[in-house]
Design a protein around this motif. Structure first.
Motif, PDB file in Angstrom:
ATOM      1  N   PRO A 184       0.819  -1.211   0.000  1.00 37.86           N
ATOM      2  CA  PRO A 184       0.000   0.000   0.000  1.00 37.86           C
ATOM      3  C   PRO A 184       0.856   1.265   0.000  1.00 37.86           C
ATOM      4  O   PRO A 184       1.945   1.297   0.573  1.00 37.86           O
ATOM      5  CB  PRO A 184      -0.803  -0.125   1.301  1.00 37.86           C
ATOM      6  N   ALA A 185       0.361   2.286  -0.648  1.00 38.47           N
ATOM      7  CA  ALA A 185       1.052   3.577  -0.673  1.00 38.47           C
ATOM      8  C   ALA A 185       0.893   4.239   0.690  1.00 38.47           C
ATOM      9  O   ALA A 185      -0.231   4.509   1.122  1.00 38.47           O
ATOM     10  CB  ALA A 185       0.473   4.454  -1.776  1.00 38.47           C
ATOM     11  N   ARG A 186       2.012   4.454   1.362  1.00 38.03           N
ATOM     12  CA  ARG A 186       1.966   5.032   2.690  1.00 38.03           C
ATOM     13  C   ARG A 186       3.207   5.879   2.923  1.00 38.03           C
ATOM     14  O   ARG A 186       4.320   5.452   2.624  1.00 38.03           O
ATOM     15  CB  ARG A 186       1.883   3.924   3.741  1.00 38.03           C
ATOM     16  N   ARG A 187       3.019   7.084   3.446  1.00 35.17           N
ATOM     17  CA  ARG A 187       4.139   7.981   3.721  1.00 35.17           C
ATOM     18  C   ARG A 187       4.753   7.627   5.078  1.00 35.17           C
ATOM     19  O   ARG A 187       4.030   7.396   6.062  1.00 35.17           O
ATOM     20  CB  ARG A 187       3.687   9.437   3.727  1.00 35.17           C
ATOM     21  N   ALA A 188       6.057   7.594   5.124  1.00 32.33           N
ATOM     22  CA  ALA A 188       6.755   7.288   6.372  1.00 32.33           C
ATOM     23  C   ALA A 188       6.823   8.533   7.246  1.00 32.33           C
ATOM     24  O   ALA A 188       6.924   9.655   6.749  1.00 32.33           O
ATOM     25  CB  ALA A 188       8.154   6.767   6.077  1.00 32.33           C
ATOM     26  N   ASP A 189       6.778   8.304   8.563  1.00 28.86           N
ATOM     27  CA  ASP A 189       6.907   9.402   9.521  1.00 28.86           C
ATOM     28  C   ASP A 189       8.313   9.987   9.410  1.00 28.86           C
ATOM     29  O   ASP A 189       9.302   9.271   9.616  1.00 28.86           O
ATOM     30  CB  ASP A 189       6.665   8.868  10.937  1.00 28.86           C
TER      31      ASP A 189
END
Length: 293
Positions: A184-189
């Motif tokens: 899944p497309a997810r931005r890292a902290d």
């Protein structure tokens, strides 16, 4: 005993050629290998070639190779017929082009071989090709047929010889989308990434393959030794925990703290002891800077 070549033929650059031989650059002699044993008798198992329909044993020397064109229908080929399919690359590594090393993605690299002159008469031409490669700072691309399969190969100078690495073909590589498209497309902290980068920086170092030891092979050897000596059957390592890390940020911080402690302990251990057991002199305190009014 001298190593037997995997292939012998000629290396050719345009009109310049020389007799050469390929030698495998890797060895599996150190791997633990097993044989199938009948536990009731302690005897080795002999594998037999049996006709799938009649059940009768067939001698290996009488077998031929078959290509299945449809279920249970084969085109039969003898070893002589296969050998008669001759390509120029069966006896010649013909250099076709020169590319930059960074242009070859690492996924294409496969098996390494050493290439060396096979006759004294060809040493001069071999050295010329090797030095031309060295000065060009490029990778030569050619073709060679090894074990009845034509392979693209990359050639680059290595010590007094040439390193030849087989390259996978386009059909050998599966599209990464088959696996990565499900991520899944997810931005890292950003804060977590920053801590992870600090951990990477603390553990950065030079690549040293001599430090790599196959611990699984060592554990197998230890198990074999213990059984040979009549001891216990070895100890089993606990399986990795399947528990999810609830607080990823805390796990990263603990990893960073552990890296710092490990480096500090290593530095203290490596520090030379002072002569006579004398304690090192304390550092002088720097005078405090005056603040301007």
């Amino acid at each position: 005993m001298a190593q037997r070549p995997s292939w012998e033929g000629h290396l050719r650059l345009s009109l310049v050629s020389c007799p050469v031989a390929l030698y495998s650059a890797t060895s599996r002699a150190g791997e633990v290998s097993f044989r199938l044993i009948n536990p009731e008798t302690g005897n080795r198992i002999r594998q037999m070639t049996v006709d799938a329909e009649t059940g009768e044993e067939v001698q290996r020397r009488d077998l031929v190779k078959g290509y299945e064109i449809e279920r249970d229908r084969f085109i039969l080929l003898t070893e002589e017929e296969i050998r008669d399919v001759r390509l120029e690359s069966t006896k010649t590594i013909d250099i076709e082009r020169f590319v930059k090393a960074e242009d070859i993605d690492r996924i294409w690299w496969e098996d390494p071989y050493y290439l060396a002159p096979s006759e004294k008469a060809g040493i001069e031409a071999f050295v010329v090709i090797r030095e031309a490669l060295r000065r060009s700072s490029r990778i030569a691309i050619g073709r060679v047929t090894i074990h009845t399969r034509e392979r693209m190969v990359a050639l680059e100078p290595r010590d007094a010889g040439i390193l030849v690495t087989t390259l996978r073909s386009h059909d050998d590589i599966r599209p990464s989308a088959e696996v990565f498209d499900d991520i899944p497309a997810r931005r890292a902290d950003p804060k977590m990434v920053e801590i992870a980068e600090q951990i990477i920086g603390q553990q950065a170092g030079d690549f040293d393959p001599s430090g790599f030891v196959d611990r699984y092979e060592d554990a197998l050897r230890e198990l074999i030794r213990s059984k040979q000596d009549g001891g216990d059957d070895g100890t089993a390592a606990p399986p990795p925990s399947r528990e999810n890390v609830i607080d990823l940020m805390e796990a990263l911080r603990q990893s960073l703290s552990g890296s710092k402690k490990g480096r500090a302990a290593a530095a203290a251990k490596a520090a030379p002891a002072s002569k006579g057991g004398a304690k090192p002199k304390p550092a002088r305190a720097r005078p405090a800077r005056r603040r301007s009014a």
